[in-house]
Design a protein around this motif. Structure first.
Motif, PDB file in Angstrom:
ATOM      1  N   UNK A 113      -3.488   2.706  -1.364  1.00 28.59           N
ATOM      2  CA  UNK A 113      -3.309   4.148  -0.503  1.00 28.59           C
ATOM      3  C   UNK A 113      -4.350   3.892   0.353  1.00 28.59           C
ATOM      4  N   UNK A 114      -4.488   2.760   1.094  1.00 29.59           N
ATOM      5  CA  UNK A 114      -5.393   2.569   2.144  1.00 29.59           C
ATOM      6  C   UNK A 114      -4.469   3.092   3.460  1.00 29.59           C
ATOM      7  N   UNK A 115      -5.143   3.386   4.541  1.00 27.86           N
ATOM      8  CA  UNK A 115      -4.427   3.634   6.003  1.00 27.86           C
ATOM      9  C   UNK A 115      -4.817   2.280   6.384  1.00 27.86           C
ATOM     10  N   UNK A 116      -3.859   1.138   6.179  1.00 33.01           N
ATOM     11  CA  UNK A 116      -4.105  -0.066   6.754  1.00 33.01           C
ATOM     12  C   UNK A 116      -2.644  -0.700   7.495  1.00 33.01           C
ATOM     13  N   UNK A 117      -3.140  -1.409   8.540  1.00 33.43           N
ATOM     14  CA  UNK A 117      -2.201  -2.170   9.237  1.00 33.43           C
ATOM     15  C   UNK A 117      -2.314  -3.724   8.736  1.00 33.43           C
ATOM     16  N   UNK A 118      -1.356  -4.211   8.282  1.00 30.05           N
ATOM     17  CA  UNK A 118      -1.382  -5.626   7.850  1.00 30.05           C
ATOM     18  C   UNK A 118      -0.547  -6.700   8.460  1.00 30.05           C
ATOM     19  N   UNK A 119      -1.611  -7.440   9.132  1.00 36.28           N
ATOM     20  CA  UNK A 119      -0.951  -8.372  10.412  1.00 36.28           C
ATOM     21  C   UNK A 119      -0.235  -9.807   9.680  1.00 36.28           C
ATOM     22  N   UNK A 120       0.685  -9.883   9.986  1.00 35.63           N
ATOM     23  CA  UNK A 120       1.467 -11.469   9.283  1.00 35.63           C
ATOM     24  C   UNK A 120       1.972 -12.148  10.545  1.00 35.63           C
ATOM     25  N   UNK A 121       2.217 -13.248  10.163  1.00 36.01           N
ATOM     26  CA  UNK A 121       3.038 -14.265  10.984  1.00 36.01           C
ATOM     27  C   UNK A 121       4.572 -14.113  10.722  1.00 36.01           C
ATOM     28  N   UNK A 129      11.279  -7.231   0.604  1.00 39.41           N
ATOM     29  CA  UNK A 129      10.508  -7.477  -0.545  1.00 39.41           C
ATOM     30  C   UNK A 129       9.173  -6.921  -0.964  1.00 39.41           C
ATOM     31  N   UNK A 130       8.568  -6.740   0.380  1.00 36.70           N
ATOM     32  CA  UNK A 130       7.217  -6.249   0.446  1.00 36.70           C
ATOM     33  C   UNK A 130       7.120  -4.888   0.303  1.00 36.70           C
ATOM     34  N   UNK A 131       8.056  -4.208   0.485  1.00 32.94           N
ATOM     35  CA  UNK A 131       8.185  -2.826   0.380  1.00 32.94           C
ATOM     36  C   UNK A 131       7.489  -2.198   1.502  1.00 32.94           C
ATOM     37  N   UNK A 132       7.538  -0.643   1.246  1.00 31.41           N
ATOM     38  CA  UNK A 132       6.973   0.193   2.301  1.00 31.41           C
ATOM     39  C   UNK A 132       5.744   0.923   2.301  1.00 31.41           C
ATOM     40  N   UNK A 133       4.934   0.222   1.333  1.00 30.87           N
ATOM     41  CA  UNK A 133       3.476   0.916   1.084  1.00 30.87           C
ATOM     42  C   UNK A 133       2.611   0.774   1.917  1.00 30.87           C
ATOM     43  N   UNK A 134       2.815  -0.023   3.048  1.00 29.38           N
ATOM     44  CA  UNK A 134       2.045   0.115   4.387  1.00 29.38           C
ATOM     45  C   UNK A 134       2.641  -0.551   5.580  1.00 29.38           C
ATOM     46  N   UNK A 135       1.739  -0.598   6.394  1.00 31.80           N
ATOM     47  CA  UNK A 135       2.430  -1.155   7.995  1.00 31.80           C
ATOM     48  C   UNK A 135       2.253  -2.690   8.066  1.00 31.80           C
ATOM     49  N   UNK A 136       3.463  -3.190   8.285  1.00 32.40           N
ATOM     50  CA  UNK A 136       3.279  -4.384   8.528  1.00 32.40           C
ATOM     51  C   UNK A 136       3.626  -4.956   9.831  1.00 32.40           C
ATOM     52  N   UNK A 196      -1.852  -7.027  18.394  1.00 33.18           N
ATOM     53  CA  UNK A 196      -3.191  -6.565  18.950  1.00 33.18           C
ATOM     54  C   UNK A 196      -3.539  -5.016  19.408  1.00 33.18           C
ATOM     55  N   UNK A 197      -2.517  -4.690  20.134  1.00 31.80           N
ATOM     56  CA  UNK A 197      -2.505  -3.166  20.510  1.00 31.80           C
ATOM     57  C   UNK A 197      -2.593  -2.404  19.254  1.00 31.80           C
ATOM     58  N   UNK A 198      -1.668  -2.703  18.288  1.00 34.04           N
ATOM     59  CA  UNK A 198      -1.588  -1.748  17.049  1.00 34.04           C
ATOM     60  C   UNK A 198      -2.940  -1.938  16.146  1.00 34.04           C
ATOM     61  N   UNK A 199      -3.333  -2.962  16.165  1.00 40.27           N
ATOM     62  CA  UNK A 199      -4.708  -3.182  15.381  1.00 40.27           C
ATOM     63  C   UNK A 199      -5.684  -2.271  16.227  1.00 40.27           C
ATOM     64  N   UNK A 200      -5.825  -2.597  17.209  1.00 39.83           N
ATOM     65  CA  UNK A 200      -6.832  -1.602  18.222  1.00 39.83           C
ATOM     66  C   UNK A 200      -6.711  -0.088  17.786  1.00 39.83           C
ATOM     67  N   UNK A 201      -5.431   0.293  17.975  1.00 38.77           N
ATOM     68  CA  UNK A 201      -4.881   1.666  17.488  1.00 38.77           C
ATOM     69  C   UNK A 201      -5.620   1.878  16.143  1.00 38.77           C
ATOM     70  N   UNK A 202      -5.282   1.076  15.403  1.00 38.87           N
ATOM     71  CA  UNK A 202      -5.650   1.455  13.844  1.00 38.87           C
ATOM     72  C   UNK A 202      -6.962   1.591  13.590  1.00 38.87           C
TER      73      UNK A 202
END
Length: 304
Positions: A152-160, A174-181, A189-195
């Motif tokens: 239950x982290x407020x987390x942005x998960x960066x993936x290729x 398959x990954x589901x909606x528990x966090x932001x991918x 980059x912009x969304x990582x900065x915002x996070x």
């Protein structure tokens, strides 16, 4: 020049969905459907058998052999072949486990995932720090992302994102909606900065080549490495936490968070970025040396 907004990876051109993509997606849908119908342990074993039976014969396995011989010199031909075969076993298991990810509860009693070192994340949160949690394509690397969402982290998960957008969408489901991918690129980059500005956390895998990255040693050879992790960590004073996923046996795993890496503060930002990414690569290298059969040796990490 401020390079903090340097992309986590170059934005790929928007790809039209080709007939090849559709054919691949049909095959993936059939595979995932079959694996979903089986118990996870059976699906994982079947996926591993299929991959280790066919993968070593594929042309791409020659790159894995070249990478292994260069990174781990002195290994016998038989040992190289053993690692390649078990690498394919692991990759086949990862593929077969995707339809079952939503059933894996990382932090429940009797979970198929052992967890260690979660206190390092708790300490960063208690200190008011954002964490950048990094790993590589080891074991089933999706377990770390799963754990971050279920914690239950407020987390942005960066993936290729995969080259095939249809298969990428299947895996996203398959990954589901528990966090932001967020797929890598300028948008990420912009969304990582915002996070990080809102005090959230990031996760990312950092063992892949970035052509316009910086050269950093990896297994004693220069490898172009994305500097974004270091740029962001130094700017926001983040806790940089290594996260290792190991396949212990079958579809059972160990997730270990390690103490945060030291942030270099020499006053020379370019040198600090290089030093931090060197520490990141050394961490990954140590894990891979311990269990080489669980890494993604087919990746073009170095120039051939």
């Amino acid at each position: 020049m401020d390079t903090t907004n340097a992309p986590l990876a170059a934005d790929p051109p928007a790809a039209a969905v080709s007939w090849g993509h559709r054919a691949e997606a049909c095959g993936a849908a059939l595979f995932f459907g079959l694996m979903r119908a089986l118990p996870i342990d059976v699906a994982s074993a079947l996926g591993g058998w299929l991959a280790r039976s066919t993968g070593p014969r594929l042309g791409v396995s020659e790159r894995a052999r070249r990478n292994l011989r260069a990174a781990l010199p002195g290994r016998s031909k038989a040992e190289v072949e053993r690692v390649v075969r078990l690498m394919w076993d692991n990759l086949g298991r990862v593929a077969a486990e995707y339809p079952h990810l939503h059933r894996i509860r990382v932090f429940e009693p009797q979970s198929r995932v052992e967890t260690h070192g979660i206190e390092h994340l708790d300490q960063a949160i208690a200190a008011g720090k954002s964490a950048i949690i990094f790993g590589g394509h080891l074991g089933n690397w999706e377990i770390a992302a799963l754990a971050a969402g279920q914690y239950k982290l407020d987390v942005a998960q960066i993936y290729r994102a995969l080259n095939n957008p249809l298969v990428d969408q299947m895996i996203a489901r398959c990954r589901g909606a528990d966090s932001e991918f967020i797929p890598k690129g300028a948008v990420a980059s912009r969304r990582a900065l915002a996070a990080l500005r809102r005090g959230a956390h990031l996760t990312l895998l950092v063992d892949q080549k970035l052509n316009d990255g910086i050269p950093v040693s990896f297994f004693g050879r220069s490898a172009m490495t994305a500097p974004a992790l270091a740029l962001l960590a130094l700017r926001f004073d983040c806790a940089v936490l290594p996260a290792r996923v190991e396949r212990t046996h079958g579809a059972h795993f160990r997730l270990t968070l390690y103490p945060p890496l030291r942030l270099p503060r020499s006053g020379d930002r370019a040198a600090d970025v290089a030093a931090l990414m060197e520490a990141v690569n050394q961490t990954l290298e140590g894990w891979i040396r311990e269990r080489p059969e669980q890494w993604f040796w087919v990746h073009r990490r170095w120039p051939d």
